[in-house]
Design a protein around this motif. Sequence first.
Motif, PDB file in Angstrom:
ATOM      1  N   ALA A  22      34.607  40.758  44.879  1.00  0.00           N
ATOM      2  CA  ALA A  22      34.790  42.097  44.321  1.00  0.00           C
ATOM      3  C   ALA A  22      35.108  43.029  45.487  1.00  0.00           C
ATOM      4  O   ALA A  22      34.563  42.876  46.579  1.00  0.00           O
ATOM      5  N   VAL A  23      36.000  43.975  45.239  1.00  0.00           N
ATOM      6  CA  VAL A  23      36.450  44.891  46.289  1.00  0.00           C
ATOM      7  C   VAL A  23      36.312  46.330  45.801  1.00  0.00           C
ATOM      8  O   VAL A  23      36.716  46.647  44.680  1.00  0.00           O
ATOM      9  N   ALA A  24      35.719  47.165  46.629  1.00  0.00           N
ATOM     10  CA  ALA A  24      35.668  48.604  46.362  1.00  0.00           C
ATOM     11  C   ALA A  24      36.534  49.263  47.431  1.00  0.00           C
ATOM     12  O   ALA A  24      36.284  49.091  48.627  1.00  0.00           O
ATOM     13  N   ARG A  25      37.535  49.990  47.005  1.00  0.00           N
ATOM     14  CA  ARG A  25      38.452  50.599  47.961  1.00  0.00           C
ATOM     15  C   ARG A  25      38.288  52.109  47.975  1.00  0.00           C
ATOM     16  O   ARG A  25      37.934  52.716  46.983  1.00  0.00           O
ATOM     17  N   TYR A  26      38.564  52.685  49.123  1.00  0.00           N
ATOM     18  CA  TYR A  26      38.521  54.139  49.336  1.00  0.00           C
ATOM     19  C   TYR A  26      37.138  54.726  49.012  1.00  0.00           C
ATOM     20  O   TYR A  26      37.042  55.772  48.389  1.00  0.00           O
ATOM     21  N   VAL A  27      36.094  54.052  49.448  1.00  0.00           N
ATOM     22  CA  VAL A  27      34.736  54.531  49.228  1.00  0.00           C
ATOM     23  C   VAL A  27      34.450  55.605  50.275  1.00  0.00           C
ATOM     24  O   VAL A  27      34.648  55.387  51.474  1.00  0.00           O
ATOM     25  N   ARG A  28      33.966  56.757  49.834  1.00  0.00           N
ATOM     26  CA  ARG A  28      33.767  57.887  50.741  1.00  0.00           C
ATOM     27  C   ARG A  28      32.418  57.808  51.467  1.00  0.00           C
ATOM     28  O   ARG A  28      31.510  58.606  51.234  1.00  0.00           O
ATOM     29  N   ILE A  29      32.295  56.812  52.323  1.00  0.00           N
ATOM     30  CA  ILE A  29      31.152  56.667  53.209  1.00  0.00           C
ATOM     31  C   ILE A  29      31.701  56.072  54.496  1.00  0.00           C
ATOM     32  O   ILE A  29      32.679  55.325  54.457  1.00  0.00           O
ATOM     33  N   THR A  30      31.116  56.416  55.615  1.00  0.00           N
ATOM     34  CA  THR A  30      31.654  55.904  56.874  1.00  0.00           C
ATOM     35  C   THR A  30      31.423  54.397  56.972  1.00  0.00           C
ATOM     36  O   THR A  30      30.396  53.885  56.525  1.00  0.00           O
ATOM     37  N   VAL A  51      30.634  39.391  53.528  1.00  0.00           N
ATOM     38  CA  VAL A  51      30.635  40.816  53.218  1.00  0.00           C
ATOM     39  C   VAL A  51      31.307  41.483  54.393  1.00  0.00           C
ATOM     40  O   VAL A  51      30.901  41.280  55.539  1.00  0.00           O
ATOM     41  N   PHE A  52      32.358  42.233  54.138  1.00  0.00           N
ATOM     42  CA  PHE A  52      32.945  42.970  55.247  1.00  0.00           C
ATOM     43  C   PHE A  52      33.374  44.358  54.818  1.00  0.00           C
ATOM     44  O   PHE A  52      33.680  44.613  53.667  1.00  0.00           O
ATOM     45  N   VAL A  53      33.314  45.255  55.783  1.00  0.00           N
ATOM     46  CA  VAL A  53      33.606  46.669  55.573  1.00  0.00           C
ATOM     47  C   VAL A  53      34.710  47.054  56.544  1.00  0.00           C
ATOM     48  O   VAL A  53      34.540  46.944  57.757  1.00  0.00           O
ATOM     49  N   ASN A  54      35.844  47.472  56.007  1.00  0.00           N
ATOM     50  CA  ASN A  54      36.980  47.880  56.826  1.00  0.00           C
ATOM     51  C   ASN A  54      37.222  49.372  56.684  1.00  0.00           C
ATOM     52  O   ASN A  54      36.899  49.964  55.658  1.00  0.00           O
ATOM     53  N   GLN A  55      37.828  49.940  57.699  1.00  0.00           N
ATOM     54  CA  GLN A  55      38.130  51.367  57.670  1.00  0.00           C
ATOM     55  C   GLN A  55      39.283  51.652  56.724  1.00  0.00           C
ATOM     56  O   GLN A  55      40.265  50.924  56.686  1.00  0.00           O
ATOM     57  N   ALA A  56      39.147  52.713  55.949  1.00  0.00           N
ATOM     58  CA  ALA A  56      40.196  53.198  55.046  1.00  0.00           C
ATOM     59  C   ALA A  56      40.762  54.489  55.656  1.00  0.00           C
ATOM     60  O   ALA A  56      40.294  54.940  56.703  1.00  0.00           O
ATOM     61  N   PRO A  57      41.754  55.092  55.024  1.00  0.00           N
ATOM     62  CA  PRO A  57      42.306  56.332  55.572  1.00  0.00           C
ATOM     63  C   PRO A  57      41.246  57.427  55.715  1.00  0.00           C
ATOM     64  O   PRO A  57      40.324  57.531  54.902  1.00  0.00           O
ATOM     65  N   THR A  58      41.395  58.207  56.758  1.00  0.00           N
ATOM     66  CA  THR A  58      40.462  59.286  57.056  1.00  0.00           C
ATOM     67  C   THR A  58      41.031  60.608  56.559  1.00  0.00           C
ATOM     68  O   THR A  58      42.210  60.909  56.782  1.00  0.00           O
ATOM     69  N   LEU A  59      40.193  61.397  55.892  1.00  0.00           N
ATOM     70  CA  LEU A  59      40.605  62.732  55.463  1.00  0.00           C
ATOM     71  C   LEU A  59      40.396  63.692  56.622  1.00  0.00           C
ATOM     72  O   LEU A  59      39.311  63.731  57.204  1.00  0.00           O
ATOM     73  N   LYS A 111      35.492  60.113  57.005  1.00  0.00           N
ATOM     74  CA  LYS A 111      35.909  58.707  56.984  1.00  0.00           C
ATOM     75  C   LYS A 111      35.587  58.053  55.653  1.00  0.00           C
ATOM     76  O   LYS A 111      34.681  58.462  54.942  1.00  0.00           O
ATOM     77  N   SER A 112      36.353  57.026  55.341  1.00  0.00           N
ATOM     78  CA  SER A 112      36.125  56.241  54.139  1.00  0.00           C
ATOM     79  C   SER A 112      36.330  54.770  54.490  1.00  0.00           C
ATOM     80  O   SER A 112      36.802  54.445  55.583  1.00  0.00           O
ATOM     81  N   CYS A 113      35.973  53.878  53.566  1.00  0.00           N
ATOM     82  CA  CYS A 113      36.042  52.457  53.874  1.00  0.00           C
ATOM     83  C   CYS A 113      36.397  51.633  52.647  1.00  0.00           C
ATOM     84  O   CYS A 113      36.312  52.102  51.519  1.00  0.00           O
ATOM     85  N   HIS A 114      36.816  50.406  52.911  1.00  0.00           N
ATOM     86  CA  HIS A 114      37.034  49.394  51.885  1.00  0.00           C
ATOM     87  C   HIS A 114      35.929  48.343  52.069  1.00  0.00           C
ATOM     88  O   HIS A 114      35.731  47.841  53.172  1.00  0.00           O
ATOM     89  N   ILE A 115      35.224  48.026  50.991  1.00  0.00           N
ATOM     90  CA  ILE A 115      34.125  47.056  51.069  1.00  0.00           C
ATOM     91  C   ILE A 115      34.476  45.844  50.210  1.00  0.00           C
ATOM     92  O   ILE A 115      34.894  45.992  49.065  1.00  0.00           O
ATOM     93  N   THR A 116      34.295  44.650  50.765  1.00  0.00           N
ATOM     94  CA  THR A 116      34.566  43.403  50.048  1.00  0.00           C
ATOM     95  C   THR A 116      33.328  42.527  50.077  1.00  0.00           C
ATOM     96  O   THR A 116      32.716  42.348  51.128  1.00  0.00           O
TER      97      THR A 116
END
Length: 113
Positions: A5-13, A76-84, A101-106
Amino acid sequence: MESRAVARYVRITPRKARSVANALRGKPVEQAMNILTFTPRRAARILRKLLVSAVSNAEDKAKGKLDVDNLIVSRVFVNQAPTLKRWRARAFGRATRVEKKSCHITVELAEKE
């Protein structure tokens, strides 16, 4: 059988999410759920919802032939997503950039051997 399962653009560092995600690697799903339930961090709620989704995906993929007790959190890995980029007013008419900052979590699950 693997599921994810993947959560994208999650607004947490990503750094804050990784601190919770590192506690889950290699654990059985039930133990990982308990860890996330009693962890008082915002990332724990997000990861718990993602883990429930991954279990649901595994059950759906196996069409009812899966024992949830045999699932472990394989990756479980957490990657950086685009930064506002935002601006904050400072003294003497200046401005300072604030990076939100935001992140993608898998989350990936696998069956125990």
